[in-house]
Design a protein around this motif. Structure first.
Motif, PDB file in Angstrom:
ATOM      1  N   LEU A  90       3.931  -6.979  18.149  1.00 48.83           N
ATOM      2  CA  LEU A  90       2.487  -7.152  18.019  1.00 48.83           C
ATOM      3  C   LEU A  90       2.011  -8.347  18.848  1.00 48.83           C
ATOM      4  N   LYS A  91       2.742  -9.452  18.781  1.00 43.64           N
ATOM      5  CA  LYS A  91       2.363 -10.643  19.538  1.00 43.64           C
ATOM      6  C   LYS A  91       2.361 -10.374  21.034  1.00 43.64           C
ATOM      7  N   ALA A  92       3.331  -9.608  21.499  1.00 44.26           N
ATOM      8  CA  ALA A  92       3.440  -9.326  22.932  1.00 44.26           C
ATOM      9  C   ALA A  92       2.233  -8.547  23.446  1.00 44.26           C
ATOM     10  N   ALA A  93       1.612  -7.762  22.570  1.00 44.97           N
ATOM     11  CA  ALA A  93       0.456  -6.950  22.964  1.00 44.97           C
ATOM     12  C   ALA A  93      -0.846  -7.726  22.961  1.00 44.97           C
ATOM     13  N   MET A  94      -0.828  -8.947  22.416  1.00 42.67           N
ATOM     14  CA  MET A  94      -2.050  -9.741  22.308  1.00 42.67           C
ATOM     15  C   MET A  94      -2.243 -10.606  23.550  1.00 42.67           C
ATOM     16  N   PRO A  95      -3.457 -10.719  24.067  1.00 44.32           N
ATOM     17  CA  PRO A  95      -3.693 -11.564  25.237  1.00 44.32           C
ATOM     18  C   PRO A  95      -3.749 -13.043  24.868  1.00 44.32           C
ATOM     19  N   SER A  96      -3.723 -13.896  25.871  1.00 36.15           N
ATOM     20  CA  SER A  96      -3.843 -15.337  25.667  1.00 36.15           C
ATOM     21  C   SER A  96      -5.119 -15.649  24.904  1.00 36.15           C
ATOM     22  N   GLY A  97      -5.027 -16.607  23.972  1.00 37.47           N
ATOM     23  CA  GLY A  97      -6.170 -16.967  23.147  1.00 37.47           C
ATOM     24  C   GLY A  97      -6.210 -16.248  21.824  1.00 37.47           C
ATOM     25  N   ARG A 119       9.638 -18.749  12.301  1.00 37.80           N
ATOM     26  CA  ARG A 119      10.063 -17.902  13.420  1.00 37.80           C
ATOM     27  C   ARG A 119       9.012 -16.885  13.817  1.00 37.80           C
ATOM     28  N   PHE A 120       8.173 -16.472  12.870  1.00 35.85           N
ATOM     29  CA  PHE A 120       7.132 -15.490  13.195  1.00 35.85           C
ATOM     30  C   PHE A 120       6.147 -16.046  14.225  1.00 35.85           C
ATOM     31  N   PHE A 121       6.080 -17.373  14.354  1.00 35.58           N
ATOM     32  CA  PHE A 121       5.107 -17.989  15.244  1.00 35.58           C
ATOM     33  C   PHE A 121       5.750 -18.519  16.531  1.00 35.58           C
ATOM     34  N   ASP A 122       7.015 -18.195  16.765  1.00 39.48           N
ATOM     35  CA  ASP A 122       7.719 -18.694  17.943  1.00 39.48           C
ATOM     36  C   ASP A 122       6.914 -18.415  19.212  1.00 39.48           C
ATOM     37  N   GLY A 123       6.781 -19.436  20.056  1.00 46.88           N
ATOM     38  CA  GLY A 123       6.098 -19.290  21.333  1.00 46.88           C
ATOM     39  C   GLY A 123       4.596 -19.485  21.256  1.00 46.88           C
ATOM     40  N   TRP A 124       4.051 -19.588  20.064  1.00 46.56           N
ATOM     41  CA  TRP A 124       2.612 -19.795  19.884  1.00 46.56           C
ATOM     42  C   TRP A 124       2.376 -21.198  19.348  1.00 46.56           C
TER      43      TRP A 124
END
Length: 274
Positions: free
Chosen positions: A182-189, A230-235
């Motif tokens: 799901l995160k991968a499909a979301m754009p920046s912001g 871990r669910f928020f990794d990279g954000w």
């Protein structure tokens, strides 16, 4: 059924407890059935604070939604939406951003039966409902009604409230894999807001809650703070980062003191995609 197809016969599976209807019971709602009430009462027997935890979780949802709407978010995707309990997410955000667009998704067919109540939003905005499961992100994101309502090329506020502890597993097909897709499909912001039950503050009671859920046919996986992070990794986590639901940006000084960690028993956080 992946998009709430109207006119299609739906097996409501009322003989089996469902998290959305148990949550509705704990919040004092009216849409629950014998299996749901039995599971909820067994839960209250081992964790008397369960109703308080549900209310605390709901209050966090409203605070986080208001914060994001005031920060300029105009698109919301609420997966694991549950049954309509006013104020719903779209009522909260459209009171601030009348043009906000909100898509609800849930795998409970009873929620589908009540979808009309979810769709009564402000005329300036839009609301839609998708019948789909978080464990199949492609079905959620590819649903025609979602695509008609949200522009996935613009920031989306993804909301997963009291959902991921009902998704077992951490590997392929598990909760973390679904969230990463799901995160991968979301754009920046875009943002991710989530809550998750934990055993770290009331270990015996929460372990017993898990057993009640499993006996009712509902998977239940308690996770630690580290596992939730871990669910928020990279954000980028927004302040105050990962904390308990009642401690996340309380509306008034002292509000956080009116509940205990054992009553909340649930981590919460909001993060933004760089």
């Amino acid at each position: 059924m992946s998009d709430g197809g109207r006119g299609t016969a739906v097996d409501l599976r009322l003989d089996r407890a469902h998290p959305a209807r148990i949550y509705d019971f704990l919040l004092g709602g009216r849409t629950h059935f014998a299996a749901d009430r039995e599971a909820a009462r067994r839960m209250l027997a081992v964790f008397p604070q369960a109703a308080a935890a549900a209310r605390i979780n709901r209050a966090f949802t409203h605070r986080a939604a208001r914060h994001l709407a005031r920060a300029g978010m105009r698109q919301f995707l609420d997966i694991g939406a549950g049954l309509p309990t006013s104020p719903n997410l779209h009522e909260t955000v459209q009171a601030i951003r009348p043009d906000a667009r909100v898509v609800y998704a849930d795998n409970d067919p009873v929620v589908l039966a009540h979808a009309a109540a979810l769709l009564r939003g402000r005329p300036e905005g839009r609301t839609a409902y998708v019948q789909a499961d978080v464990t199949d992100p492609a079905a959620v994101l590819g649903a025609p009604r979602l695509r008609e309502t949200l522009d996935l090329g613009r920031p989306v506020a993804l909301t997963l409230i009291a959902l991921l502890h009902f998704v077992p597993g951490d590997g392929r097909g598990g909760a973390h894999a679904a969230v990463e897709e799901l995160k991968a499909a979301m754009p920046s912001g875009s943002t991710l807001t989530a809550t998750h039950a934990t055993r770290e503050f009331a270990p015996a009671a929460m372990s017993a809650v898990g057993e009640v859920c499993r006996r009712a046919g509902t998977p239940f996986r308690l996770r630690t703070e580290a596992e939730f992070r871990r669910f928020f990794d990279g954000w980028e986590l927004l302040e105050p980062g990962v904390t308990l639901t009642h401690r996340w940006r309380p509306d008034r000084p002292g509000d956080a003191l009116r509940a205990t960690a054992a009553e909340s028993a649930c981590y919460a956080a909001t993060a933004r995609k760089p």
